[in-house]
Design a protein around this motif. Structure first.
Motif, short mmCIF file in Angstrom:
data_model
loop_
_atom_site.label_atom_id
_atom_site.label_comp_id
_atom_site.label_asym_id
_atom_site.label_seq_id
_atom_site.Cartn_x
_atom_site.Cartn_y
_atom_site.Cartn_z
N ILE A 23 0.73 -0.76 0.37
CA ILE A 23 0.31 -0.17 0.08
C ILE A 23 0.33 1.28 -0.12
O ILE A 23 -0.05 2.30 -0.60
N TYR A 24 2.09 1.35 0.45
CA TYR A 24 2.94 2.82 0.53
C TYR A 24 4.08 2.36 0.58
O TYR A 24 5.15 3.41 0.68
N ALA A 25 3.96 1.36 -0.36
CA ALA A 25 5.77 1.29 -0.89
C ALA A 25 6.02 2.58 -1.40
O ALA A 25 7.64 2.78 -1.40
N HIS A 26 5.72 3.21 -2.24
CA HIS A 26 6.01 4.68 -3.02
C HIS A 26 5.65 6.40 -2.22
O HIS A 26 5.25 6.90 -3.34
N ASP A 27 4.83 5.56 -0.97
CA ASP A 27 4.33 7.63 -0.28
C ASP A 27 5.29 7.79 0.38
O ASP A 27 5.72 6.86 2.00
N PRO A 28 5.90 8.45 0.19
CA PRO A 28 7.21 9.29 0.87
C PRO A 28 6.13 9.68 2.38
O PRO A 28 7.30 10.15 3.27
N ASN A 29 5.22 10.17 2.47
CA ASN A 29 4.81 10.30 3.70
C ASN A 29 4.54 9.54 4.93
O ASN A 29 4.79 9.79 6.18
N TYR A 30 4.70 8.10 4.47
CA TYR A 30 4.00 7.30 4.76
C TYR A 30 5.38 6.61 6.44
O TYR A 30 6.00 7.09 5.71
N ILE A 31 5.08 6.61 6.98
CA ILE A 31 5.99 6.71 8.56
C ILE A 31 5.33 5.35 9.12
O ILE A 31 4.44 4.70 10.27
N ARG A 32 6.01 4.18 9.30
CA ARG A 32 5.24 2.70 9.40
C ARG A 32 5.38 3.06 11.06
O ARG A 32 6.78 2.77 11.87
N PRO A 33 4.27 2.37 11.41
CA PRO A 33 3.91 2.35 13.28
C PRO A 33 5.16 0.85 13.47
O PRO A 33 5.86 0.00 12.72
N LEU A 34 5.29 1.30 15.10
CA LEU A 34 5.91 -0.23 15.86
C LEU A 34 5.42 -1.25 15.47
O LEU A 34 4.65 -1.32 16.23
#
Length: 409
Positions: A23-34
Motif C-alpha cells: 500500500i505504501y511502497a511509494h508513499d514518501p509521507n508514510y511512517i511505519r508504526p512500530l
C-alpha cells in the motif's frame, strides 16, 4: 479472493509487512508504526481489553496468493454490553452527562487496521467478514477504523492533510474514505487535530486573563521534575478523574496513572509537562511530548538495541522540532476562568526563552466535534485546524436511523 484468518506466526508477520510492502511502497509521507505497538494490541498479556473482549484478524489474498488486504474486528464487552444500572438508584446532577453518552456504544463493535488495495470488491470482502463475525456475537453495528484500545492510537480514517502522521495517528491513502462510505459507513464524529506555532501570541483578551491568573498567588504553574514523577502521576490522576469521569469515562486507578507516567519517562522533556495548582491542590495539566515520529521514521517499524541508541542520539542532539500535545485537563470548578491560557502563558515563558528548547510548533491531540467547548478553547489559544480524521459507524440493520455522537457538556 481468499479470506484467511490470522492464526500462525507467519500470518501475524504478514499482517505487519503487507502495508509497507504494497500500500505504501511509494508513499514518501508514510511512517511505519512500530511492530511492537501493533503486536501489543493483539497480545492478551499486554492488552487488558482482551481479558473480557475478543478480536479476530484476517488477510485477504488474490487468485495468485498475494495479500491485497487486511482487517481486524473486535468487541469490548464492557462497552458493548454494559451492566444495567440499579433501578432504585436516583440520578444526580453530576451523573447526568455520563448517562447521556453511556448508551451510544451499546451492542457496537469495532473494525480497525483496515488496509486494502483500491478495489471496492476487496474492501467489501474484508468489511463483510467483520460484520458477520460481530453479528454472530450479538453486535448490531461497528465503528471504524479504530483501535482495540485507547483513542490515542490509530483512530479514524484520515480525510484531510495527508502529510506524514504524528506518532500513533492513523494514516491512509485518500481512497480509503470512499471505499468505506460506499460500503455504507457514515460519520459518527469528526476528529480535528490542531496546530499552533510555539512563537505564536495569545489573543490580547486571553493574554489579559492569563496574566491575571498567573499573578494570583493562589495559583501556581510549574513543569514536572523527572525525579518526582510519582507525585505528578498522582496529580495527573486527581485532575483526570475530576475532569472526565462525569462524561462517562471510567475512573483512572493509581496503578494506571503510574503506568502511564512511567511509560513516558524515556521520551519526555520535563519542560513540556505542566501542572497547575490552586492553594497547592492540583487543578490542571497540559502534557506534551517530543513528536517521536520525526525519529521513528528512520526505523521501519523496528525498535531494537541499535534503534534505541539512535533514538538517544537524536534526543541528545535535540533534532525533534515538534511538540505533540497529548492531553489537556482542568477540573470543573476552575474551567472558563483562564487557567488554560495561564498554563500556555507560563509554559511559553520557558519554551520561547532564547537559546532554550528546540521546538518550533505544537500539534495537539485530536478533539472530537462532539466537544465544541474544547475546540473553542484551543482556538482561543491560537491553534488552528491542521488535520482531520473521521470515526465512522455502520449499522447492520440498514433501515435503522443513523445517529451521530451526541455533543457533550
Amino acid at each position: 479472493m481468499q479470506l484467511v484468518e490470522v492464526s500462525t506466526p507467519a500470518h501475524a508477520r504478514e499482517f505487519l509487512e503487507f502495508p509497507p510492502r504494497v500500500i505504501y511502497a511509494h508513499d514518501p509521507n508514510y511512517i511505519r508504526p512500530l511492530d511492537q505497538d501493533v503486536n501489543a494490541v493483539f497480545d492478551p498479556a499486554k492488552n487488558k481489553l482482551l481479558r473480557n473482549g475478543e478480536c479476530q484478524r484476517w488477510l485477504l489474498l488474490n487468485h495468485a496468493g498475494q495479500t491485497i488486504g487486511r482487517v481486524a474486528a473486535f468487541i469490548n464487552r464492557e462497552a458493548a454490553f454494559p451492566a444495567e444500572p440499579e433501578p432504585s438508584a436516583p440520578d444526580s446532577a453530576d451523573q447526568a452527562p455520563a448517562s447521556s453518552t453511556k448508551g451510544i456504544f451499546r451492542k457496537m463493535g469495532g473494525m480497525g487496521f483496515f488496509e486494502c488495495i483500491d478495489d471496492q470488491a476487496a474492501a467489501n470482502v474484508l468489511l463483510d467478514a467483520c460484520r458477520d463475525w460481530l453479528a454472530a456475537r450479538g453486535i448490531e453495528g461497528m465503528d471504524g477504523p479504530i483501535n482495540f484500545g485507547d483513542r490515542d492510537k490509530w483512530w479514524g480514517v484520515l480525510t484531510q492533510n495527508f502529510g506524514s502522521p504524528i506518532y500513533g495517528a492513523s494514516y491512509n491513502p485518500a481512497y480509503y474514505e470512499p471505499l468505506l462510505r460506499t460500503y455504507g459507513f457514515q460519520t459518527f464524529y469528526k476528529q480535528v487535530t490542531y496546530s499552533r506555532s510555539v512563537a505564536g501570541e495569545l489573543h490580547p483578551s486571553i493574554m489579559k486573563r492569563a496574566e491575571r491568573i498567573a499573578h494570583d498567588p493562589r495559583y501556581e504553574f510549574r513543569h514536572m521534575r523527572r525525579r518526582e514523577w510519582r507525585k505528578y502521576a498522582a496529580d495527573f490522576r486527581d485532575v483526570y478523574n475530576k475532569a472526565w469521569v462525569k462524561h462517562g469515562v471510567k475512573p483512572m486507578s493509581e496503578e494506571a496513572s503510574v503506568k502511564i507516567m512511567k511509560s513516558m519517562l524515556g521520551i519526555l522533556d520535563e519542560k513540556l509537562v505542566w501542572f497547575g495548582y490552586y492553594d497547592k491542590q492540583p487543578i490542571s495539566f497540559f502534557i506534551s511530548l517530543p513528536e517521536i515520529n520525526e525519529v521513528l521514521r528512520r526505523f521501519n517499524g523496528k525498535l531494537g538495541w541499535w534503534q534505541k541508541i539512535q533514538f538517544k542520539y537524536h534526543q541528545l542532539r535535540k533534532t525533534v522540532k515538534t511538540m505533540f500535545g497529548v492531553v489537556f485537563g482542568v477540573v470543573p470548578e476552575h474551567q472558563r476562568k483562564g487557567v488554560e491560557a495561564a498554563m500556555v502563558y507560563e509554559s511559553a515563558l520557558v519554551i520561547q526563552k532564547p537559546g532554550g528548547l528546540p521546538y518550533t510548533h505544537t500539534v495537539l491531540n485530536w478533539i472530537g466535534d462532539f466537544n465544541p467547548k474544547m475546540m473553542s478553547v484551543v482556538e482561543l489559544l491560537g491553534a488552528t485546524p491542521w488535520r482531520e480524521h473521521h470515526t465512522l459507524r455502520y449499522y447492520f440493520d440498514r433501515t435503522r436511523p443513523f445517529e451521530r455522537h451526541p455533543v457533550i457538556d
